[in-house]
Design a protein around this motif. Structure first.
Motif, PDB file in Angstrom:
ATOM      1  N   ASP A 123       8.174  83.116  68.651  1.00 51.98           N
ATOM      2  CA  ASP A 123       9.016  83.635  67.581  1.00 51.98           C
ATOM      3  C   ASP A 123       8.595  85.027  67.116  1.00 51.98           C
ATOM      4  N   ILE A 178       7.220  76.840  70.901  1.00 52.94           N
ATOM      5  CA  ILE A 178       7.686  76.878  69.518  1.00 52.94           C
ATOM      6  C   ILE A 178       9.186  77.128  69.430  1.00 52.94           C
ATOM      7  N   GLN A 179       9.735  77.844  70.425  1.00 49.48           N
ATOM      8  CA  GLN A 179      11.168  78.107  70.443  1.00 49.48           C
ATOM      9  C   GLN A 179      11.554  78.642  71.823  1.00 49.48           C
ATOM     10  N   ILE A 184      12.034  73.961  77.405  1.00 47.53           N
ATOM     11  CA  ILE A 184      12.810  74.651  76.383  1.00 47.53           C
ATOM     12  C   ILE A 184      14.270  74.239  76.409  1.00 47.53           C
TER      13      ILE A 184
END
Length: 199
Positions: A89, A111-112, A159
Protein backbone atom coordinates in the motif's frame (compact mmCIF):
# COMPACT_ATOMS: atom_id res chain seq x y z
CA UNK A 1 14.43 11.32 -7.62
CA UNK A 2 16.21 7.96 -7.47
CA UNK A 3 17.35 6.48 -4.16
CA UNK A 4 19.97 3.71 -4.23
CA UNK A 5 20.37 2.34 -0.68
CA UNK A 6 22.82 -0.48 0.05
CA UNK A 7 22.16 -3.35 2.45
CA UNK A 8 24.38 -3.94 5.47
CA UNK A 9 27.15 -6.52 5.31
CA UNK A 10 26.19 -9.99 6.56
CA UNK A 11 28.26 -12.90 7.83
CA UNK A 12 27.75 -16.43 9.09
CA UNK A 13 29.72 -18.48 11.61
CA UNK A 14 30.49 -21.93 10.18
CA UNK A 15 32.28 -24.25 12.62
CA UNK A 16 34.18 -21.39 14.22
CA UNK A 17 35.00 -19.62 10.96
CA UNK A 18 33.28 -16.33 10.16
CA UNK A 19 32.37 -16.17 6.47
CA UNK A 20 31.41 -12.84 4.93
CA UNK A 21 28.29 -13.03 2.78
CA UNK A 22 28.47 -9.49 1.45
CA UNK A 23 25.65 -6.94 1.55
CA UNK A 24 22.32 -8.65 2.29
CA UNK A 25 18.87 -7.28 2.98
CA UNK A 26 16.68 -8.82 5.67
CA UNK A 27 14.41 -10.08 2.92
CA UNK A 28 13.03 -13.10 4.75
CA UNK A 29 15.55 -15.57 3.31
CA UNK A 30 16.19 -18.40 5.76
CA UNK A 31 18.03 -21.58 4.76
CA UNK A 32 19.19 -24.66 6.64
CA UNK A 33 22.75 -25.89 6.34
CA UNK A 34 22.83 -29.03 8.47
CA UNK A 35 22.08 -27.96 12.06
CA UNK A 36 22.71 -24.32 11.16
CA UNK A 37 20.01 -21.90 9.99
CA UNK A 38 21.21 -18.96 7.93
CA UNK A 39 18.93 -15.89 8.05
CA UNK A 40 21.04 -12.98 6.80
CA UNK A 41 20.66 -9.80 8.88
CA UNK A 42 17.43 -11.09 10.44
CA UNK A 43 17.89 -8.64 13.33
CA UNK A 44 18.00 -5.62 11.00
CA UNK A 45 14.80 -3.65 10.33
CA UNK A 46 15.43 -3.11 6.64
CA UNK A 47 11.74 -2.62 5.84
CA UNK A 48 11.58 0.14 8.43
CA UNK A 49 14.77 1.65 7.01
CA UNK A 50 13.35 1.79 3.47
CA UNK A 51 10.08 3.35 4.65
CA UNK A 52 11.93 5.86 6.85
CA UNK A 53 14.20 6.77 3.95
CA UNK A 54 11.17 7.56 1.80
CA UNK A 55 9.58 9.58 4.62
CA UNK A 56 12.78 11.57 5.16
CA UNK A 57 13.18 12.38 1.48
CA UNK A 58 9.47 13.30 1.26
CA UNK A 59 9.95 15.90 4.01
CA UNK A 60 12.70 17.65 2.08
CA UNK A 61 11.63 17.23 -1.54
CA UNK A 62 8.40 17.43 -3.49
CA UNK A 63 7.57 13.73 -3.71
CA UNK A 64 4.27 12.85 -5.35
CA UNK A 65 2.58 10.41 -2.99
CA UNK A 66 1.17 7.47 -4.91
CA UNK A 67 3.97 7.59 -7.47
CA UNK A 68 6.71 5.83 -5.54
CA UNK A 69 8.19 2.72 -7.13
CA UNK A 70 10.47 0.01 -5.74
CA UNK A 71 12.92 -2.18 -7.63
CA UNK A 72 15.87 -4.34 -6.63
CA UNK A 73 18.32 -6.77 -8.15
CA UNK A 74 19.29 -10.20 -6.72
CA UNK A 75 19.07 -9.85 -2.93
CA UNK A 76 17.33 -6.55 -3.64
CA UNK A 77 14.83 -8.49 -5.75
CA UNK A 78 13.99 -10.70 -2.76
CA UNK A 79 13.59 -7.57 -0.63
CA UNK A 80 11.35 -6.00 -3.26
CA UNK A 81 9.03 -9.03 -3.11
CA UNK A 82 8.96 -8.82 0.69
CA UNK A 83 8.07 -5.12 0.56
CA UNK A 84 5.35 -5.84 -2.01
CA UNK A 85 3.82 -8.43 0.30
CA UNK A 86 4.04 -6.44 3.54
CA UNK A 87 3.89 -2.83 2.34
CA UNK A 88 2.15 -2.97 -1.01
CA UNK A 89 0.00 0.00 0.00
CA UNK A 90 3.05 2.28 0.21
CA UNK A 91 4.17 2.00 -3.43
CA UNK A 92 2.68 2.43 -6.89
CA UNK A 93 4.41 -0.62 -8.40
CA UNK A 94 7.28 -3.09 -7.94
CA UNK A 95 9.94 -4.48 -10.30
CA UNK A 96 12.12 -7.18 -8.69
CA UNK A 97 14.92 -8.61 -10.85
CA UNK A 98 16.75 -11.92 -10.26
CA UNK A 99 15.15 -12.42 -6.87
CA UNK A 100 12.07 -14.41 -5.91
CA UNK A 101 9.69 -14.60 -2.98
CA UNK A 102 11.69 -16.09 -0.08
CA UNK A 103 10.67 -19.67 0.70
CA UNK A 104 9.87 -18.62 4.28
CA UNK A 105 7.19 -16.24 2.96
CA UNK A 106 5.35 -18.61 0.62
CA UNK A 107 2.24 -18.68 2.85
CA UNK A 108 2.20 -14.91 3.45
CA UNK A 109 -0.89 -12.96 2.45
CA UNK A 110 -0.17 -9.68 0.64
CA UNK A 111 -1.61 -6.59 2.27
CA UNK A 112 -3.32 -5.60 -0.98
CA UNK A 113 -3.23 -6.15 -4.76
CA UNK A 114 -0.06 -4.74 -6.32
CA UNK A 115 1.32 -3.98 -9.76
CA UNK A 116 4.46 -6.04 -10.18
CA UNK A 117 6.94 -6.84 -12.94
CA UNK A 118 9.19 -9.85 -12.23
CA UNK A 119 12.39 -10.07 -14.29
CA UNK A 120 14.60 -13.15 -14.29
CA UNK A 121 17.08 -14.84 -16.62
CA UNK A 122 16.82 -18.58 -17.20
CA UNK A 123 20.62 -18.75 -17.38
CA UNK A 124 21.16 -17.01 -14.03
CA UNK A 125 23.64 -19.21 -12.12
CA UNK A 126 23.72 -17.12 -8.92
CA UNK A 127 20.00 -17.02 -8.15
CA UNK A 128 18.75 -19.87 -10.26
CA UNK A 129 15.40 -20.10 -11.99
CA UNK A 130 14.53 -23.01 -9.67
CA UNK A 131 14.82 -20.91 -6.49
CA UNK A 132 18.27 -22.08 -5.40
CA UNK A 133 21.31 -19.91 -4.76
CA UNK A 134 24.93 -20.16 -3.72
CA UNK A 135 24.42 -18.41 -0.38
CA UNK A 136 27.88 -19.42 0.83
CA UNK A 137 30.66 -19.43 -1.77
CA UNK A 138 32.03 -22.92 -2.39
CA UNK A 139 28.97 -24.64 -0.89
CA UNK A 140 26.20 -26.39 -2.84
CA UNK A 141 23.26 -24.30 -3.95
CA UNK A 142 20.55 -24.02 -1.30
CA UNK A 143 16.82 -23.48 -1.72
CA UNK A 144 16.22 -19.84 -0.82
CA UNK A 145 13.06 -18.92 -2.70
CA UNK A 146 10.14 -20.05 -4.74
CA UNK A 147 10.81 -20.91 -8.37
CA UNK A 148 10.05 -18.18 -10.91
CA UNK A 149 6.85 -19.99 -11.92
CA UNK A 150 5.79 -20.31 -8.26
CA UNK A 151 6.56 -16.64 -7.70
CA UNK A 152 4.30 -15.64 -10.61
CA UNK A 153 1.60 -18.00 -9.34
CA UNK A 154 1.93 -16.58 -5.81
CA UNK A 155 0.91 -13.14 -7.03
CA UNK A 156 -1.76 -14.54 -9.32
CA UNK A 157 -3.36 -16.85 -6.75
CA UNK A 158 -2.86 -15.03 -3.44
CA UNK A 159 -4.02 -11.63 -4.59
CA UNK A 160 -6.58 -12.47 -7.24
CA UNK A 161 -7.95 -15.78 -5.94
CA UNK A 162 -11.49 -14.46 -6.38
CA UNK A 163 -10.93 -13.87 -10.10
CA UNK A 164 -11.00 -16.17 -13.09
CA UNK A 165 -8.02 -15.89 -15.39
CA UNK A 166 -7.10 -17.10 -18.79
CA UNK A 167 -3.43 -18.03 -19.11
CA UNK A 168 -1.69 -17.82 -22.45
CA UNK A 169 1.88 -19.06 -22.66
CA UNK A 170 3.95 -19.48 -25.78
CA UNK A 171 7.32 -21.17 -25.75
CA UNK A 172 9.61 -22.06 -28.59
CA UNK A 173 12.70 -24.02 -27.51
CA UNK A 174 14.64 -22.38 -30.35
CA UNK A 175 13.85 -18.93 -28.97
CA UNK A 176 15.13 -18.42 -25.39
CA UNK A 177 12.07 -16.48 -24.38
CA UNK A 178 8.83 -17.26 -22.56
CA UNK A 179 5.91 -14.92 -22.90
CA UNK A 180 2.92 -15.23 -20.65
CA UNK A 181 -0.16 -13.15 -20.09
CA UNK A 182 -2.82 -13.37 -17.42
CA UNK A 183 -5.98 -11.52 -18.37
CA UNK A 184 -9.03 -10.73 -16.28
CA UNK A 185 -12.26 -12.48 -17.33
CA UNK A 186 -14.70 -11.71 -14.52
CA UNK A 187 -13.31 -9.56 -11.75
CA UNK A 188 -13.88 -6.17 -10.17
CA UNK A 189 -10.11 -5.60 -10.09
CA UNK A 190 -8.68 -4.30 -13.35
CA UNK A 191 -5.57 -6.39 -13.80
CA UNK A 192 -3.18 -7.63 -16.43
CA UNK A 193 -0.02 -9.54 -15.64
CA UNK A 194 2.63 -9.75 -18.32
CA UNK A 195 5.95 -11.46 -17.83
CA UNK A 196 8.97 -11.93 -20.03
CA UNK A 197 11.64 -14.44 -19.14
CA UNK A 198 14.83 -14.28 -21.12
CA UNK A 199 18.37 -15.68 -20.98
Amino acid sequence: IVLLPQALEASVNLMGSVIDLGPMWNSGISVSLGPLTISPNSNVDDAGFILSLIDTVSLNYNIEEGNIFLSGFSMGGFMTHRMAIEYGDKFNAFAPASGMIPKSMETSIPIQPVKILHIHGTADNVVSFDGTSSVVEGMPNLLVGLTVEQTIDFWRICIFIQCQFSHITTFDKNIPKIFGKYTKKHCTIQFNCLFLLHH
